[in-house]
Design a protein around this motif. Structure first.
Motif, short mmCIF file in Angstrom:
data_model
loop_
_atom_site.label_atom_id
_atom_site.label_comp_id
_atom_site.label_asym_id
_atom_site.label_seq_id
_atom_site.Cartn_x
_atom_site.Cartn_y
_atom_site.Cartn_z
N UNK A 153 14.61 15.40 43.19
CA UNK A 153 13.53 15.57 42.53
C UNK A 153 13.34 14.10 41.42
N UNK A 154 14.37 13.21 41.24
CA UNK A 154 14.12 12.16 40.52
C UNK A 154 13.66 11.12 41.52
N UNK A 155 14.30 11.09 42.79
CA UNK A 155 13.51 10.05 43.94
C UNK A 155 11.98 10.34 44.10
N UNK A 156 11.50 11.86 44.12
CA UNK A 156 10.27 11.99 44.42
C UNK A 156 9.50 11.70 43.17
N UNK A 157 9.71 11.62 41.76
CA UNK A 157 9.23 11.47 40.66
C UNK A 157 8.91 9.99 40.65
N UNK A 158 9.89 9.28 41.14
CA UNK A 158 9.92 7.81 41.02
C UNK A 158 8.86 7.21 41.96
N UNK A 168 5.19 7.91 40.61
CA UNK A 168 5.01 7.14 39.70
C UNK A 168 4.49 5.80 40.26
N UNK A 169 5.40 5.39 41.28
CA UNK A 169 5.10 4.09 41.77
C UNK A 169 3.67 4.04 42.60
N UNK A 170 3.28 5.03 43.16
CA UNK A 170 2.33 5.38 44.14
C UNK A 170 0.93 5.25 42.81
N UNK A 171 0.90 5.89 41.70
CA UNK A 171 -0.13 5.90 40.98
C UNK A 171 -0.11 4.57 40.24
N UNK A 172 0.88 3.72 39.91
CA UNK A 172 0.97 2.20 39.64
C UNK A 172 0.35 1.35 40.52
N UNK A 199 -1.46 14.67 49.85
CA UNK A 199 0.01 14.86 50.24
C UNK A 199 0.17 15.62 51.51
N UNK A 200 1.02 14.89 52.10
CA UNK A 200 1.34 15.50 53.57
C UNK A 200 2.97 15.54 53.59
N UNK A 201 3.43 16.62 53.35
CA UNK A 201 4.95 16.73 53.33
C UNK A 201 5.53 17.13 54.65
N UNK A 202 6.27 16.24 55.42
CA UNK A 202 6.30 16.37 56.72
C UNK A 202 8.04 16.11 57.15
N UNK A 211 10.49 20.46 50.57
CA UNK A 211 9.13 20.59 50.40
C UNK A 211 8.56 21.12 48.89
N UNK A 212 9.45 21.92 48.31
CA UNK A 212 8.99 22.44 47.03
C UNK A 212 9.11 21.35 46.02
N UNK A 213 10.08 20.64 46.13
CA UNK A 213 10.26 19.47 44.99
C UNK A 213 9.16 18.41 45.28
N UNK A 214 8.70 18.14 46.76
CA UNK A 214 7.60 17.27 46.71
C UNK A 214 6.48 17.95 46.34
N UNK A 215 6.06 19.03 46.51
CA UNK A 215 4.82 19.92 46.20
C UNK A 215 4.72 19.65 44.42
N UNK A 216 5.78 20.01 44.04
CA UNK A 216 5.95 20.09 42.49
C UNK A 216 5.72 18.62 41.88
N UNK A 217 6.27 17.56 42.46
CA UNK A 217 6.23 16.09 41.87
C UNK A 217 4.75 15.88 42.06
N UNK A 218 4.20 16.22 43.26
CA UNK A 218 2.63 15.70 43.57
C UNK A 218 1.64 16.41 42.67
N UNK A 219 1.95 17.71 42.46
CA UNK A 219 0.98 18.60 41.79
C UNK A 219 1.33 18.09 40.27
N UNK A 220 2.20 17.69 39.68
CA UNK A 220 2.29 17.29 38.34
C UNK A 220 1.41 16.15 37.98
#
Length: 255
Positions: free
Chosen positions: A71-76, A79-83, A91-94, A122-131
């Motif tokens: 989860x920490x990798x996805x959040x980082x 965050x970088x994408x937004x910055x 989001x496409x989770x492949x 996939x769940x952790x990716x969706x979670x980070x993106x949805x937040x």
């Protein structure tokens, strides 16, 4: 008005270093999006090729490495994408893996690794993106499942893979319903047999002949044929589509 235009959209694609993920990352850029390409550090060469192709289209692209089970990798990455690119809206989770073993002999570690990447990832990716999408009440998430989540492939011993992809389909529907009134659409794409590097190896040539024989259209899909469905579900053309599993299989599940 072009309903499929993704201009001014910012996308994140996991598994963008190879196969379907790589082609879909480029496909989103072809439709006008700026794209963040996420994959494991070991996929650096593939990620660089993806980004180079996107930049040649005149779109912005960045490489972000990490593990979808962390989860920490996805959040980082988010965050970088937004910055660096702006507000994440697609989001496409492949990211995913596949292998085979008889169920009675399969080690628990093998079972867990497939589910950790294909389901937990996939769940952790969706979670980070949805937040980051939920506060803005805007976003589209598309998860790559498989026709193997709806049927069982003859001759392939993949209880772990099949069940993981069934989980992705139902997870996508569940998230779609949970977030439907909060501006996020969640859908999945279930490819059939596709000519990815894994299926183009000489050692599986005879198996590929069977795949093609058993597909009503008489061939495997190309990775290019996954672009249209992904762009559609990510675009305004699919503004009333959520909780959909779009099967792109050359008619395979009809038989």
């Amino acid at each position: 008005m072009n309903l499929f235009d993704l201009k001014d959209e910012v996308a994140m694609v996991t598994g963008a270093g190879s196969g379907i993920g790589q082609r879909l990352a480029i496909g989103l850029a072809e439709a006008g999006a700026d794209v963040a390409c996420f994959d494991l550090p070991g996929q650096q060469k593939g990620l660089e090729a993806t980004v180079e192709s996107i930049q040649k289209l005149g779109r912005k692209a960045i490489i972000s490495t990490g593990d979808v089970t962390q989860a920490a990798d996805l959040k980082a990455s988010v965050d970088r994408i937004e910055a660096e690119l702006g507000a994440l809206s697609i989001a496409l989770n492949c990211a995913g893996i596949a292998n085979a073993a008889p169920a009675e002999d399969m080690g628990y570690d093998q079972w867990r690794r497939v589910h950790a990447i294909n389901v937990d990832g996939v769940f952790l990716s969706c979670q980070a993106q949805a937040r980051v999408m939920l506060p803005r009440k805007k976003g589209s998430i598309v998860n790559i499942a498989s026709m193997s989540g709806s049927i069982v492939n003859r001759g392939l011993l993949q209880a772990h893979y099949n069940s993981s992809k069934a989980a992705v389909i139902h997870m996508s529907k569940s998230l779609a319903m949970e977030w439907s009134e909060r501006g996020i659409r969640v859908n999945s794409i279930s490819p059939g047999y596709t000519a990815t590097p894994m299926n183009l190896r000489p050692e599986v040539a005879e198996q590929v002949k069977i795949f093609e024989r058993d597909t009503p259209l008489g061939r495997m899909a190309t990775v290019d044929e996954m672009v249209g469905p992904a762009v559609f579900l990510s675009s305004r053309a699919a503004s009333f589509c959520t909780g959909v599993d779009l099967i792109v299989d050359g008619g395979f599940v009809c038989w």
